[in-house]
Design a protein around this motif. Structure first.
Motif, PDB file in Angstrom:
ATOM      1  N   ALA A  42      17.639  32.570 -78.901  1.00 10.70           N
ATOM      2  CA  ALA A  42      16.728  31.469 -78.590  1.00 10.70           C
ATOM      3  C   ALA A  42      15.326  32.058 -78.594  1.00 10.70           C
ATOM      4  CB  ALA A  42      17.050  30.868 -77.223  1.00 10.70           C
ATOM      5  N   GLN A  44      11.131  31.328 -78.089  1.00  7.66           N
ATOM      6  CA  GLN A  44      10.070  30.489 -77.530  1.00  7.66           C
ATOM      7  C   GLN A  44       8.753  31.079 -78.031  1.00  7.66           C
ATOM      8  OE1 GLN A  44       9.878  30.472 -73.194  1.00  7.66           O
ATOM      9  NE2 GLN A  44      10.162  28.263 -73.259  1.00  7.66           N
ATOM     10  N   GLY A  45       8.066  30.350 -78.916  1.00  8.19           N
ATOM     11  CA  GLY A  45       6.903  30.926 -79.574  1.00  8.19           C
ATOM     12  C   GLY A  45       7.379  32.037 -80.485  1.00  8.19           C
ATOM     13  N   VAL A  49      13.992  34.727 -76.035  1.00 10.04           N
ATOM     14  CA  VAL A  49      14.178  34.451 -74.606  1.00 10.04           C
ATOM     15  C   VAL A  49      15.644  34.288 -74.215  1.00 10.04           C
ATOM     16  CG1 VAL A  49      11.876  33.457 -74.314  1.00 10.04           C
ATOM     17  CG2 VAL A  49      13.800  31.969 -74.940  1.00 10.04           C
ATOM     18  N   SER A  89      12.599  32.658 -67.103  1.00  6.76           N
ATOM     19  CA  SER A  89      11.532  31.722 -67.464  1.00  6.76           C
ATOM     20  C   SER A  89      11.968  30.679 -68.491  1.00  6.76           C
ATOM     21  CB  SER A  89      10.322  32.493 -68.006  1.00  6.76           C
ATOM     22  OG  SER A  89      10.678  33.179 -69.197  1.00  6.76           O
ATOM     23  N   ALA A  90      13.014  30.941 -69.256  1.00  9.07           N
ATOM     24  CA  ALA A  90      13.454  29.999 -70.290  1.00  9.07           C
ATOM     25  C   ALA A  90      14.623  29.123 -69.848  1.00  9.07           C
ATOM     26  CB  ALA A  90      13.828  30.765 -71.552  1.00  9.07           C
ATOM     27  N   VAL A  93      14.005  25.200 -69.674  1.00 15.55           N
ATOM     28  CA  VAL A  93      13.743  24.427 -70.888  1.00 15.55           C
ATOM     29  C   VAL A  93      15.005  24.182 -71.720  1.00 15.55           C
ATOM     30  CG1 VAL A  93      11.326  25.115 -71.023  1.00 15.55           C
ATOM     31  CG2 VAL A  93      13.042  26.474 -72.212  1.00 15.55           C
ATOM     32  N   ALA A  95      17.351  26.418 -72.924  1.00 12.59           N
ATOM     33  CA  ALA A  95      17.714  27.397 -73.956  1.00 12.59           C
ATOM     34  C   ALA A  95      19.213  27.692 -73.938  1.00 12.59           C
ATOM     35  CB  ALA A  95      16.911  28.679 -73.785  1.00 12.59           C
ATOM     36  N   HIS A  98      21.246  24.767 -75.383  1.00 14.91           N
ATOM     37  CA  HIS A  98      21.073  24.700 -76.836  1.00 14.91           C
ATOM     38  C   HIS A  98      21.914  25.776 -77.539  1.00 14.91           C
ATOM     39  CE1 HIS A  98      19.208  23.848 -80.650  1.00 14.91           C
ATOM     40  NE2 HIS A  98      18.924  25.138 -80.778  1.00 14.91           N
TER      41      HIS A  98
END
Length: 160
Positions: A42, A44-45, A49, A89-90, A93, A95, A98
């Motif tokens: 996964a 992020q940017g 993450v 931190s992820a 959202v 992750a 998913h």
């Protein structure tokens, strides 16, 4: 997931797990080489993450922890989610959800109707929320589970 992602996978593993069950980059590389279709990250940017490492395997057995060699057993009848971790931190959202949906969808597409895993560090409640059930472990499996820590639980989702 690619070989280039392995330093990030190692970093995330150290953030999420106790020292006693950490695996080497060589072990992750061997699992990725044995089963590239079932290993995902996964992002992020530009930052990795989370990751999931899975292998076709034989139900009732588990891959050895931190081995430098893995090969898919010819009699593999299920998919084993060997490891899934997401940075703190992820987690908010989605992750992990998913990645789990991706690996379950890929397993189904490839014909694996059953997915199993070893829940560690008290994560069995997380996996239960996603339809996994605890499988009672016999003497041999209990010995293998001990390498994964005291709270390790064998779990399955799909056909019995």
């Amino acid at each position: 997931m690619s070989q280039f992602d392995l330093p990030a996978v190692s970093r995330i593993q150290r953030e999420c797990y106790s020292e006693s069950i950490l695996e080497s980059v060589d072990s992750f590389s061997a699992k990725l080489s044995a089963s590239p279709d079932f290993c995902f990250v996964a992002v992020q940017g530009q930052l990795v993450v989370g990751y999931v490492v899975s292998l076709p395997w034989t139900f009732g057995e588990i891959p050895k922890l931190d081995s430098a060699e893995y090969s898919v057993p010819p009699e593999a009848d299920s998919l084993c989610i060997h490891d899934m971790a997401v940075t703190p931190s992820a987690r908010e959202v989605g992750a992990a959800k998913h990645m789990l949906n991706t690996v379950l969808g890929t397993a189904n597409h490839m014909g694996y109707k059953q997915v199993f895993l070893v829940a560690i560090q008290g994560a069995s409640s997380y996996w239960m929320r996603h339809g996994f059930k605890v499988v009672p472990a016999g003497k041999s499996l209990k010995r293998e589970l001990s390498a994964y820590g005291q709270e390790a639980v064998y779990m399955v989702k799909g056909e019995d």
